[in-house]
Design a protein around this motif. Structure first.
Motif, PDB file in Angstrom:
ATOM      1  N   LEU A 247       0.838  -1.208   0.000  1.00 19.29           N
ATOM      2  CA  LEU A 247       0.000   0.000   0.000  1.00 19.29           C
ATOM      3  C   LEU A 247       0.867   1.250   0.000  1.00 19.29           C
ATOM      4  N   ALA A 248       1.916   1.254   0.843  1.00 22.21           N
ATOM      5  CA  ALA A 248       2.812   2.415   0.890  1.00 22.21           C
ATOM      6  C   ALA A 248       3.460   2.651  -0.465  1.00 22.21           C
ATOM      7  N   LYS A 249       3.919   1.569  -1.073  1.00 25.05           N
ATOM      8  CA  LYS A 249       4.560   1.688  -2.381  1.00 25.05           C
ATOM      9  C   LYS A 249       3.569   2.203  -3.421  1.00 25.05           C
ATOM     10  N   LYS A 250       2.360   1.629  -3.387  1.00 27.22           N
ATOM     11  CA  LYS A 250       1.344   2.035  -4.356  1.00 27.22           C
ATOM     12  C   LYS A 250       0.979   3.510  -4.203  1.00 27.22           C
ATOM     13  N   LEU A 251       0.748   3.923  -2.965  1.00 26.09           N
ATOM     14  CA  LEU A 251       0.398   5.328  -2.725  1.00 26.09           C
ATOM     15  C   LEU A 251       1.531   6.253  -3.142  1.00 26.09           C
ATOM     16  N   ASN A 252       2.757   5.834  -2.878  1.00 30.43           N
ATOM     17  CA  ASN A 252       3.914   6.628  -3.276  1.00 30.43           C
ATOM     18  C   ASN A 252       3.964   6.785  -4.788  1.00 30.43           C
ATOM     19  N   GLN A 253       3.715   5.682  -5.499  1.00 30.78           N
ATOM     20  CA  GLN A 253       3.740   5.731  -6.962  1.00 30.78           C
ATOM     21  C   GLN A 253       2.646   6.650  -7.509  1.00 30.78           C
ATOM     22  N   ILE A 254       1.438   6.490  -6.977  1.00 27.80           N
ATOM     23  CA  ILE A 254       0.322   7.319  -7.446  1.00 27.80           C
ATOM     24  C   ILE A 254       0.588   8.792  -7.148  1.00 27.80           C
ATOM     25  N   PHE A 255       1.131   9.044  -5.966  1.00 29.43           N
ATOM     26  CA  PHE A 255       1.418  10.425  -5.559  1.00 29.43           C
ATOM     27  C   PHE A 255       2.423  11.071  -6.508  1.00 29.43           C
ATOM     28  N   VAL A 256       3.500  10.335  -6.820  1.00 32.23           N
ATOM     29  CA  VAL A 256       4.514  10.871  -7.733  1.00 32.23           C
ATOM     30  C   VAL A 256       3.924  11.082  -9.124  1.00 32.23           C
ATOM     31  N   GLN A 257       3.123  10.119  -9.560  1.00 32.76           N
ATOM     32  CA  GLN A 257       2.515  10.227 -10.887  1.00 32.76           C
ATOM     33  C   GLN A 257       1.687  11.505 -11.007  1.00 32.76           C
ATOM     34  N   TYR A 258       0.862  11.771 -10.009  1.00 30.75           N
ATOM     35  CA  TYR A 258       0.004  12.953 -10.079  1.00 30.75           C
ATOM     36  C   TYR A 258       0.783  14.244  -9.901  1.00 30.75           C
ATOM     37  N   ILE A 259       1.893  14.155  -9.194  1.00 33.92           N
ATOM     38  CA  ILE A 259       2.732  15.357  -9.086  1.00 33.92           C
ATOM     39  C   ILE A 259       3.207  15.779 -10.471  1.00 33.92           C
ATOM     40  N   PHE A 260       3.710  14.810 -11.218  1.00 30.29           N
ATOM     41  CA  PHE A 260       4.245  15.164 -12.526  1.00 30.29           C
ATOM     42  C   PHE A 260       3.146  15.441 -13.555  1.00 30.29           C
ATOM     43  N   LYS A 261       1.998  14.889 -13.316  1.00 36.83           N
ATOM     44  CA  LYS A 261       0.859  15.242 -14.157  1.00 36.83           C
ATOM     45  C   LYS A 261       0.444  16.689 -13.907  1.00 36.83           C
ATOM     46  N   ARG A 262       0.647  17.115 -12.692  1.00 37.69           N
ATOM     47  CA  ARG A 262       0.244  18.474 -12.283  1.00 37.69           C
ATOM     48  C   ARG A 262       1.290  19.530 -12.626  1.00 37.69           C
ATOM     49  N   LEU A 263       2.535  19.119 -12.808  1.00 43.53           N
ATOM     50  CA  LEU A 263       3.632  20.081 -12.935  1.00 43.53           C
ATOM     51  C   LEU A 263       3.476  21.088 -14.072  1.00 43.53           C
ATOM     52  N   PRO A 264       3.123  20.685 -15.295  1.00 39.77           N
ATOM     53  CA  PRO A 264       3.046  21.686 -16.382  1.00 39.77           C
ATOM     54  C   PRO A 264       2.089  22.824 -16.068  1.00 39.77           C
ATOM     55  N   ASP A 265       0.878  22.486 -15.600  1.00 41.68           N
ATOM     56  CA  ASP A 265      -0.082  23.542 -15.254  1.00 41.68           C
ATOM     57  C   ASP A 265       0.410  24.360 -14.069  1.00 41.68           C
ATOM     58  N   LEU A 266       1.045  23.678 -13.128  1.00 39.49           N
ATOM     59  CA  LEU A 266       1.543  24.374 -11.948  1.00 39.49           C
ATOM     60  C   LEU A 266       2.631  25.379 -12.329  1.00 39.49           C
ATOM     61  N   LYS A 267       3.519  24.976 -13.223  1.00 36.47           N
ATOM     62  CA  LYS A 267       4.573  25.895 -13.675  1.00 36.47           C
ATOM     63  C   LYS A 267       3.963  27.124 -14.340  1.00 36.47           C
ATOM     64  N   THR A 268       2.981  26.889 -15.196  1.00 36.41           N
ATOM     65  CA  THR A 268       2.337  28.008 -15.885  1.00 36.41           C
ATOM     66  C   THR A 268       1.692  28.963 -14.886  1.00 36.41           C
ATOM     67  N   SER A 269       0.993  28.399 -13.901  1.00 33.04           N
ATOM     68  CA  SER A 269       0.318  29.236 -12.906  1.00 33.04           C
ATOM     69  C   SER A 269       1.315  30.022 -12.071  1.00 33.04           C
ATOM     70  N   VAL A 270       2.384  29.351 -11.639  1.00 33.35           N
ATOM     71  CA  VAL A 270       3.385  30.028 -10.805  1.00 33.35           C
ATOM     72  C   VAL A 270       4.046  31.166 -11.574  1.00 33.35           C
ATOM     73  N   ARG A 271       4.413  30.918 -12.818  1.00 34.41           N
ATOM     74  CA  ARG A 271       5.077  31.961 -13.606  1.00 34.41           C
ATOM     75  C   ARG A 271       4.142  33.138 -13.863  1.00 34.41           C
ATOM     76  N   SER A 272       2.888  32.836 -14.130  1.00 35.05           N
ATOM     77  CA  SER A 272       1.923  33.912 -14.342  1.00 35.05           C
ATOM     78  C   SER A 272       1.750  34.754 -13.089  1.00 35.05           C
ATOM     79  N   LYS A 273       1.597  34.087 -11.959  1.00 35.68           N
ATOM     80  CA  LYS A 273       1.419  34.816 -10.706  1.00 35.68           C
ATOM     81  C   LYS A 273       2.702  35.519 -10.278  1.00 35.68           C
ATOM     82  N   LEU A 274       3.839  34.971 -10.671  1.00 35.24           N
ATOM     83  CA  LEU A 274       5.103  35.628 -10.360  1.00 35.24           C
ATOM     84  C   LEU A 274       5.213  36.951 -11.104  1.00 35.24           C
ATOM     85  N   ALA A 275       4.762  36.967 -12.355  1.00 31.50           N
ATOM     86  CA  ALA A 275       4.795  38.220 -13.115  1.00 31.50           C
ATOM     87  C   ALA A 275       3.891  39.268 -12.477  1.00 31.50           C
TER      88      ALA A 275
END
Length: 751
Positions: A289-317
């Motif tokens: 379970l720990a391994k599975k949750l860790n994998q899912i967590f990492v997967q969604y982090i990287f799925k989220r990264l492109p939008d997150l980068k765009t949002s952070v850069r926009s708000k930074l400006a």
């Protein structure tokens, strides 16, 4: 076996990424303030009361730290951030509400969770949606963030309100409906999976099952001869992320203080010895379970990264711009340059608004100079075009003015004085709308001055006030000469009536048009065709004749030549021996009407003189009636008066149209010269002369406490977003490896 469980967990997938993400989470917590664009994934645990959620969480941490009991224990959301360390001796917890304090005794952590719950929700089972944030550092954990939500219940206990079930469901949905929240639905194996509260509420928030992983607890207490293999393989209720089965510590284990590690060893032995679960070992056990949750967590982090980068850069400006607008408190030696810079920027911003060079507002709405143009063309010019030249000027007033101008004698021609008196009166009416136009432009300039450097001047309220006062006074100084010039323009038009203007109709032309139109109107009149004498025309009939002539003779103030004939042609139409037949001719119009009876003869009058004198004594005296106290022109009327009124109206309309066009052209020029362009030319010098004084710098640059706090917040936000951007730039170096590892592992699990 015991040694294996006490040994540190091998570095998991994304082990170098998640610490960065945890740092990123801490940074974003300072700035996101409920902004979903800056949220990172969470793993939210949901389940019914006593489903085994707390046991699963403690097993994942490897420590006893959660409140236990027969009734509801989790009464506030617990955000649990697990941070893997390499130092076995450094295993501790930190509460967000106790910054800087490390809790090494996990029994004290349990007590603090209980105490913090009671501080917010009381001590008699009430629930609260206010989070408790706990961070645990350990060698036994995998990096991830978990949220333990209150267990779903149906019957209120203690001080719980009657709708406690609805309150808890609403609280849970507020977490799991977020698109970046991963749902861990915990269901006990000894209950009917079709009636699982956890899977039901997860299905509401995640109907496609893309974000939900199922956890089946208490596999060891199922009825003999049964197993949960079909559940774990997703054959009954499929989930994209699958299921994991676990064995919980029972209440007896807890009472006997059986350690987490011993419980994990018992769980492993159970699955290895079980004939069914041994074949699906990838779906069983807390480590899986720990391994599975860790994998899912990492997967969604990287799925989220492109939008997150765009949002952070926009708000930074945006934050950079706001931070720049507040700036920093200058040293005394720099105060003068700051004041000068603000004044120059202000004047430049004002000019750019007037000239239409403000790029930020080009596409949003009309502003600045475009609004001034709208006032000139769509308000001022259009309104003057709509005004009737004879507004507030009746036919009776025109006739009265003509009669008063001729005195005791009838006029031989249309008097010039009535025309000039009446046209001056109508021209004077153009003054008020012209002055209103100047005031409207002044108001627009004031609005523009208030829209300049709004953010930059927020931090210096006294400087902003002084600038507004100076600019307001300066604009008012420009309004006065504008209005004075407009008054002179109208006065010039009334002082000299230029009847030689090339576009003016002139008297001869007006008489010619009026004569021919009167004749046409008379010949087409039903009363004339029936043989009724034209001298019987009433006052209202004269008015209709006059109005009909002006209406037919002018279109937009231009005299129509249609139907106009020469004076000779008009005179030929009269009857040769009849004065009455020549009443409509131009020659009769230029002389007074005379009473003439050819049947009366002077010699006969002399011979009968004596007889008349004798009869006079015998007859009664003839009395004249007194003239009325108020004599109106409507009491004296003739075709001659109708003609004079018509010609006067033609002259009035022609000259009024000429003057109106002059006013429409001259007034905007006066406003632009004395007010708008003057402001553009001189505003900078006026501001510098008034405010750039060494003795004023310190006073003008004083900040209010509110502005100081906003400036500090803007600076903190800017720094935090800079740090977030830096952390995000570091993450992609491992993204490809982690993404590939997650999908490979998920593929193996699915197969």
């Amino acid at each position: 076996m015991e040694n294996n469980h006490h040994s540190p967990i091998q570095p998991p997938l994304g082990s170098t990424v998640i610490p960065l993400v945890n740092k990123l989470r801490l940074v974003l917590e300072k700035v996101h303030d409920g902004d979903r664009e800056l949220e990172l994934p969470d793993l939210a645990f949901v389940g019914s009361q006593s489903s085994g959620k707390s046991s699963v969480l403690e097993a994942l941490v490897g420590r006893d730290f959660l409140p236990r009991g027969a009734d509801i224990c989790t009464r506030r959301p617990l955000r649990l951030q697990l941070v893997r360390t390499d130092d076995e001796a450094a295993e501790y917890g930190e509460f967000q509400h106790c910054p800087g304090r490390k809790w090494f005794d996990f029994s004290r952590i349990r007590a603090e969770i209980q105490a913090e719950t009671e501080r917010e929700a009381g001590d008699n089972k009430r629930v609260s949606n206010k989070e408790i944030c706990l961070k645990i550092y350990s060698t036994r954990v995998l990096d991830m963030t978990l949220v333990d939500l209150p267990g779903m219940t149906k019957v209120p206990v203690g001080d719980q309100p009657p709708d406690v079930e609805a309150q808890i469901r609403k609280m849970i949905l507020s977490y799991i409906k977020k698109p970046h929240c991963l749902i861990v639905a915990v269901t006990p194996a000894n209950s009917d999976i079709a009636n699982s509260d956890a899977l039901h509420i997860a299905g509401i928030a995640d109907p496609d099952g893309n974000r939900t992983i199922g956890v089946i607890t208490k596999l060891d207490i199922m009825d003999r001869g049964t197993d949960a293999c079909d559940l774990l393989l997703g054959k009954k209720i499929p989930l994209r992320l699958g299921y994991i089965g676990v064995v919980n510590r029972c209440q007896e284990d807890i009472e006997l203080n059986t350690g987490i590690q011993d419980a994990l060893a018992s769980e492993e032995a159970f699955f290895q010895s079980h004939p069914v679960y041994n074949d699906v070992s990838d779906c069983c056990g807390i480590p899986q379970l720990a391994k599975k949750l860790n994998q899912i967590f990492v997967q969604y982090i990287f799925k989220r990264l492109p939008d997150l980068k765009t949002s952070v850069r926009s708000k930074l400006a945006i934050a950079a711009k706001e931070h720049s607008s507040y700036g920093h408190m200058p040293q005394e030696r720099d105060q003068g340059s700051l004041v000068l810079n603000i004044l120059l920027n202000y004047s430049n911003a004002f000019v750019s608004l007037v000239d239409g060079r403000n790029e930020e507002r080009l596409t949003s709405e009309l502003y600045g100079g475009a609004r001034i143009h709208y006032i000139f063309q769509s308000i001022f010019v259009s309104r003057l075009e709509e005004v009737d030249p004879f507004e507030r000027l009746s036919d009776e007033e025109i006739r009265t003015t003509i009669y008063n101008a001729t005195g005791p004698s009838s006029a031989l021609f249309v008097p010039e004085v009535p025309f000039q008196v009446l046209v001056r009166r109508q021209i004077a009416r153009l003054l008020d709308p012209s002055l209103q136009c100047a005031r409207l432009v002044y108001n627009e300039l004031v609005k523009m001055s208030n829209n300049c450097l709004v953010h930059e001047l927020q931090r210096f309220p006294l400087l902003k006030t002084r600038i507004n006062e100076i600019v307001g006074s300066f604009l008012l100084e420009g309004l006065e000469p504008s209005q004075t010039m407009i008054g002179h323009i109208v006065e010039m038009e009334t002082d000299f009536i230029n009847t030689s203007h090339p576009k003016f109709i002139g008297g001869n032309k007006a008489v010619e048009v009026a004569s021919n139109q009167l004749r046409t109107y008379r010949l087409s009149s039903p009363r004339t065709r029936d043989g009724v004498d034209s001298d019987a025309v009433s006052v209202s009939g004269s008015n209709r004749i006059s109005n009909a002539i002006v209406a037919r003779s002018h279109t937009n103030g231009i005299v129509s030549d249609q139907g106009v004939r020469s004076v000779a042609d008009v005179e030929k139409n009269g009857s040769p021996g009849s004065e009455r037949g020549s009443n409509w001719s131009i020659s009769s119009f230029f002389r007074a009407r005379e009473v003439h009876n050819p049947s009366i003869n002077i010699s006969r009058s002399n011979s009968d003189h004596a007889t008349l004198n004798h009869k006079e004594h015998a007859s009664s005296i003839i009395h004249l009636r007194e003239p009325p106290l108020m004599l109106n022109s409507s009491d004296i009327h003739s075709e001659h008066e109708a003609m004079a009124s018509t010609v006067t109206k033609l002259l009035l309309e022609s000259y009024y149209t000429i003057v109106r066009k002059n006013i429409q052209d001259s007034v905007p020029k006066a406003i632009m010269h004395f007010m708008v362009n003057r402001t553009k030319r001189e505003l900078r010098n006026v501001l510098i002369e008034s405010l750039y004084r060494e003795g004023l710098f310190q006073k003008l640059l004083q900040e209010t406490e509110e502005v100081s706090m906003k400036r500090k917040h803007a600076e903190e936000t800017f720094i935090a977003l800079q740090e977030a951007s830096r952390l995000l730039d570091e993450l992609p170096t491992e993204a490809a490896t982690v993404e590939r590892g997650v999908w490979e592992d998920h593929s193996n699990f699915s197969s």
